[in-house]
Write a protein that holds these residues in place. Structure first.
Motif, mmCIF file in Angstrom:
data_model
loop_
_atom_site.group_PDB
_atom_site.id
_atom_site.type_symbol
_atom_site.label_atom_id
_atom_site.label_comp_id
_atom_site.label_asym_id
_atom_site.label_seq_id
_atom_site.Cartn_x
_atom_site.Cartn_y
_atom_site.Cartn_z
ATOM 1 N N PRO A 191 0.810 -1.227 0.000
ATOM 2 C CA PRO A 191 0.000 0.000 0.000
ATOM 3 C C PRO A 191 0.838 1.270 0.000
ATOM 4 C CG PRO A 191 -0.931 -1.610 1.509
ATOM 5 C CD PRO A 191 0.375 -2.176 1.036
ATOM 6 N N ARG A 192 1.966 1.259 0.717
ATOM 7 C CA ARG A 192 2.800 2.462 0.739
ATOM 8 C C ARG A 192 3.410 2.728 -0.628
ATOM 9 N NH1 ARG A 192 7.725 2.905 4.936
ATOM 10 N NH2 ARG A 192 8.666 1.437 3.479
ATOM 11 N N LEU A 193 3.927 1.679 -1.292
ATOM 12 C CA LEU A 193 4.501 1.870 -2.619
ATOM 13 C C LEU A 193 3.424 2.238 -3.633
ATOM 14 C CD1 LEU A 193 6.916 1.801 -4.491
ATOM 15 C CD2 LEU A 193 6.610 -0.673 -4.733
ATOM 16 N N ARG A 194 2.246 1.622 -3.514
ATOM 17 C CA ARG A 194 1.165 1.966 -4.441
ATOM 18 C C ARG A 194 0.726 3.413 -4.244
ATOM 19 N NH1 ARG A 194 -1.826 -0.683 -7.908
ATOM 20 N NH2 ARG A 194 -0.947 -2.697 -7.299
ATOM 21 N N GLY A 195 0.746 3.889 -2.996
ATOM 22 C CA GLY A 195 0.423 5.289 -2.761
ATOM 23 C C GLY A 195 1.418 6.222 -3.429
ATOM 24 N N VAL A 196 2.707 5.849 -3.392
ATOM 25 C CA VAL A 196 3.735 6.646 -4.073
ATOM 26 C C VAL A 196 3.504 6.631 -5.582
ATOM 27 C CG1 VAL A 196 6.201 6.761 -4.601
ATOM 28 C CG2 VAL A 196 5.454 6.340 -2.258
ATOM 29 N N ILE A 197 3.192 5.448 -6.130
ATOM 30 C CA ILE A 197 2.951 5.332 -7.572
ATOM 31 C C ILE A 197 1.764 6.194 -7.988
ATOM 32 C CG2 ILE A 197 2.244 3.730 -9.387
ATOM 33 C CD1 ILE A 197 3.817 1.551 -7.899
ATOM 34 N N ASP A 198 0.671 6.128 -7.227
ATOM 35 C CA ASP A 198 -0.516 6.924 -7.567
ATOM 36 C C ASP A 198 -0.223 8.420 -7.475
ATOM 37 O OD1 ASP A 198 -1.903 4.584 -7.951
ATOM 38 O OD2 ASP A 198 -2.820 4.576 -5.957
ATOM 39 N N ALA A 199 0.563 8.818 -6.470
ATOM 40 C CA ALA A 199 0.891 10.237 -6.327
ATOM 41 C C ALA A 199 1.765 10.715 -7.481
ATOM 42 C CB ALA A 199 1.593 10.475 -4.991
ATOM 43 N N LEU A 200 2.726 9.887 -7.900
ATOM 44 C CA LEU A 200 3.573 10.262 -9.034
ATOM 45 C C LEU A 200 2.758 10.324 -10.321
ATOM 46 C CD1 LEU A 200 6.783 8.168 -8.256
ATOM 47 C CD2 LEU A 200 6.492 10.636 -8.018
ATOM 48 N N ARG A 201 1.814 9.393 -10.472
ATOM 49 C CA ARG A 201 0.953 9.428 -11.657
ATOM 50 C C ARG A 201 0.122 10.709 -11.672
ATOM 51 N NH1 ARG A 201 -1.325 4.866 -11.045
ATOM 52 N NH2 ARG A 201 -0.261 3.597 -12.620
ATOM 53 N N ALA A 202 -0.341 11.141 -10.496
ATOM 54 C CA ALA A 202 -1.115 12.383 -10.413
ATOM 55 C C ALA A 202 -0.263 13.598 -10.767
ATOM 56 C CB ALA A 202 -1.702 12.535 -9.010
ATOM 57 N N GLN A 203 1.058 13.485 -10.581
ATOM 58 C CA GLN A 203 1.958 14.579 -10.942
ATOM 59 C C GLN A 203 2.332 14.560 -12.423
ATOM 60 O OE1 GLN A 203 5.391 14.681 -8.357
ATOM 61 N NE2 GLN A 203 4.166 14.516 -6.489
ATOM 62 N N GLY A 204 1.809 13.586 -13.175
ATOM 63 C CA GLY A 204 2.077 13.523 -14.602
ATOM 64 C C GLY A 204 3.168 12.554 -14.999
ATOM 65 N N VAL A 205 3.649 11.741 -14.068
ATOM 66 C CA VAL A 205 4.690 10.766 -14.376
ATOM 67 C C VAL A 205 4.046 9.527 -14.998
ATOM 68 C CG1 VAL A 205 6.509 9.302 -13.414
ATOM 69 C CG2 VAL A 205 6.146 11.609 -12.509
ATOM 70 N N ALA A 206 4.609 9.048 -16.104
ATOM 71 C CA ALA A 206 4.131 7.823 -16.748
ATOM 72 C C ALA A 206 4.730 6.618 -16.024
ATOM 73 C CB ALA A 206 4.519 7.807 -18.221
ATOM 74 N N ILE A 207 3.893 5.666 -15.634
ATOM 75 C CA ILE A 207 4.322 4.513 -14.847
ATOM 76 C C ILE A 207 4.346 3.277 -15.737
ATOM 77 C CG2 ILE A 207 3.945 3.186 -12.756
ATOM 78 C CD1 ILE A 207 4.442 6.141 -12.242
ATOM 79 N N PHE A 208 5.479 2.574 -15.736
ATOM 80 C CA PHE A 208 5.635 1.352 -16.523
ATOM 81 C C PHE A 208 6.166 0.236 -15.628
ATOM 82 C CE2 PHE A 208 6.523 4.995 -19.313
ATOM 83 C CZ PHE A 208 5.571 4.810 -20.304
ATOM 84 N N ALA A 209 5.991 -0.988 -16.088
ATOM 85 C CA ALA A 209 6.578 -2.160 -15.430
ATOM 86 C C ALA A 209 7.292 -2.976 -16.492
ATOM 87 C CB ALA A 209 5.507 -2.998 -14.739
ATOM 88 N N LEU A 210 8.526 -3.351 -16.208
ATOM 89 C CA LEU A 210 9.309 -4.111 -17.178
ATOM 90 C C LEU A 210 8.806 -5.547 -17.239
ATOM 91 C CD1 LEU A 210 11.787 -3.919 -19.087
ATOM 92 C CD2 LEU A 210 13.151 -4.842 -17.206
ATOM 93 N N GLN A 211 8.566 -6.017 -18.454
ATOM 94 C CA GLN A 211 8.123 -7.395 -18.631
ATOM 95 C C GLN A 211 9.234 -8.347 -18.211
ATOM 96 O OE1 GLN A 211 7.187 -7.590 -22.777
ATOM 97 N NE2 GLN A 211 5.158 -6.669 -22.558
ATOM 98 N N PRO A 212 8.927 -9.332 -17.373
ATOM 99 C CA PRO A 212 9.966 -10.292 -16.986
ATOM 100 C C PRO A 212 10.386 -11.139 -18.172
ATOM 101 C CG PRO A 212 7.821 -11.000 -16.172
ATOM 102 C CD PRO A 212 7.630 -9.627 -16.745
ATOM 103 N N SER A 213 11.687 -11.330 -18.284
ATOM 104 C CA SER A 213 12.214 -12.161 -19.377
ATOM 105 C C SER A 213 12.166 -13.618 -18.940
ATOM 106 C CB SER A 213 13.650 -11.751 -19.709
ATOM 107 O OG SER A 213 14.463 -11.813 -18.560
ATOM 108 N N GLN A 214 11.295 -14.374 -19.554
ATOM 109 C CA GLN A 214 11.117 -15.781 -19.213
ATOM 110 C C GLN A 214 11.450 -16.662 -20.407
ATOM 111 O OE1 GLN A 214 7.093 -16.147 -17.845
ATOM 112 N NE2 GLN A 214 7.534 -15.280 -15.840
ATOM 113 N N VAL A 215 12.112 -17.750 -20.117
ATOM 114 C CA VAL A 215 12.456 -18.730 -21.145
ATOM 115 C C VAL A 215 11.694 -20.012 -20.836
ATOM 116 C CG1 VAL A 215 14.300 -20.037 -22.233
ATOM 117 C CG2 VAL A 215 14.741 -17.707 -21.424
ATOM 118 N N ASP A 216 10.919 -20.472 -21.792
ATOM 119 C CA ASP A 216 10.158 -21.707 -21.589
ATOM 120 C C ASP A 216 11.104 -22.894 -21.463
ATOM 121 O OD1 ASP A 216 7.800 -20.292 -21.750
ATOM 122 O OD2 ASP A 216 7.600 -20.601 -23.919
#
Length: 347
Positions: A191-216
């Motif tokens: 919840p604390r990290l999500r609150g930071v993410i939401d606050a940064l998004r409200a400031q106009g920051v674009a939020i991304f998550a790197l796709q994990p590199s998985q090998v079958d």
């Protein structure tokens, strides 16, 4: 509204403007891996690459705390207590709170209380009164006394420092230069990290998550062993066959209880991968180590520091502290007096 970060690939990350991008990882290992993966993209056509800032989220929060300290209304404490000092303060608070109750291991209680305090803050947990146990209520007494002691000292530990930075970001008082935030290695967001993410998004920051590199996996096989010893020997035999067939290959044995089984792992791997009449020894690495405080010299140093601290604060020392320090050695007369000390404790 979907608030989950948009998934991006490593190539997408490399294409973002480096000066306006921050990459936050779950730990140092992920930060090093992302740096290595980006460096591996260099070739004859692309020999130079501008890298964004890449750091663990804990390091970034400390950096944000330093930035917030220059604000006029930062509420910054006069002193900062590091992890060792915080643990020592927890011990002191617990001892004072439990004068009528003897605890078997105050050090372990302090360590658990310190971790519980961090988790309560990180996950913003609240236990309903109907579900509160006696242990929880005693912990809350310790926590209140601990935080009051920090307040009286005009000091803060890492947890309070992070709470202060978190509140500044959520309130929109702390702003940053980056326009893109890429999160790496997070299975879930507290919840604390999500609150930071939401606050940064409200400031106009674009939020991304790197796709994990998985090998079958090319082949999956289940092998059931009768006991842990047999399981380790089968795993070591598998590693031996793979490395004998392909010495340049990279193979891993992932163990859930490696800290407890490290001695067994060393023994079976040494037997399986050691030199024999037909092949030389195969090098291997076990990525685990016992705590630093378990090493004799460090344990002795910590014991003597507790003795010195007791004399500094109270002008006296409890026999249990002095006895533990003398038994641990590490002092000038240790070698000369060790035989006499052993005789004294045996008689």
């Amino acid at each position: 509204m979907n608030t989950e970060p948009e998934q991006v690939s490593l190539n997408d990350l490399a294409g973002l403007p480096s000066m306006a991008t921050l990459v936050l990882t779950v730990n140092n290992r992920h930060a090093r891996r992302i740096l290595a993966d980006l460096s591996a993209m260099l070739d004859a056509q692309r020999q130079v690459m501008a890298l964004p800032d890449i750091m663990p989220v804990s390091a970034w929060l400390r950096q944000a705390g330093d930035q917030w300290s220059f604000a006029s209304d930062n509420g910054l404490a006069a002193h900062t207590v590091d992890a060792f000092g915080a643990l020592s303060l927890w011990r002191q608070v617990i001892i004072e709170a439990e004068t009528d109750h003897a605890l078997l291991d105050v050090g372990n209680a302090a360590s658990l209380a310190q971790e519980a305090d961090r988790l309560l803050s990180e996950w913003q947990l609240e236990v309903p009164p109907a579900l509160q146990t006696d242990e929880y209520r005693r912990f809350m007494v310790w926590r209140k006394a601990y935080r009051q002691r920090l307040h009286d000292m005009d000091a803060e530990d890492g947890v309070l420092g992070f709470e202060r930075v978190y509140q500044a970001i959520v309130d929109g008082k702390l702003h940053f230069d980056f326009q893109n935030l890429v999160l790496v290695g997070f299975n879930e967001y507290s919840p604390r990290l999500r609150g930071v993410i939401d606050a940064l998004r409200a400031q106009g920051v674009a939020i991304f998550a790197l796709q994990p590199s998985q090998v079958d996996a090319a082949q999956v096989e289940r092998v059931q062993a009768a006991d842990p010893d047999t399981e380790w020997r089968l795993a070591a035999r598998w590693a031996q066959s793979c490395l004998r067939a392909n010495p340049e290959g990279r193979y891993a044995i992932v163990a859930a209880r490696l800290e407890n089984d490290v001695a067994l792992a060393h023994r079976v791997l040494r037997e399986a991968l050691g030199a024999d009449g037909t092949a030389p020894a195969v090098p291997y690495n076990i990525a685990v180590a016992r705590p630093l405080a378990d090493w004799p010299l460090v344990r002795a140093a910590l014991c003597w520091l507790r003795v010195l601290r007791a004399f500094l604060l109270h002008g006296r020392c409890e026999p249990s502290l002095a006895g533990a320090a003398l038994l641990s050695g590490g002092c000038a007369a240790h070698v000369v007096e060790a035989p006499a000390g052993e005789q004294m404790w045996l008689t």
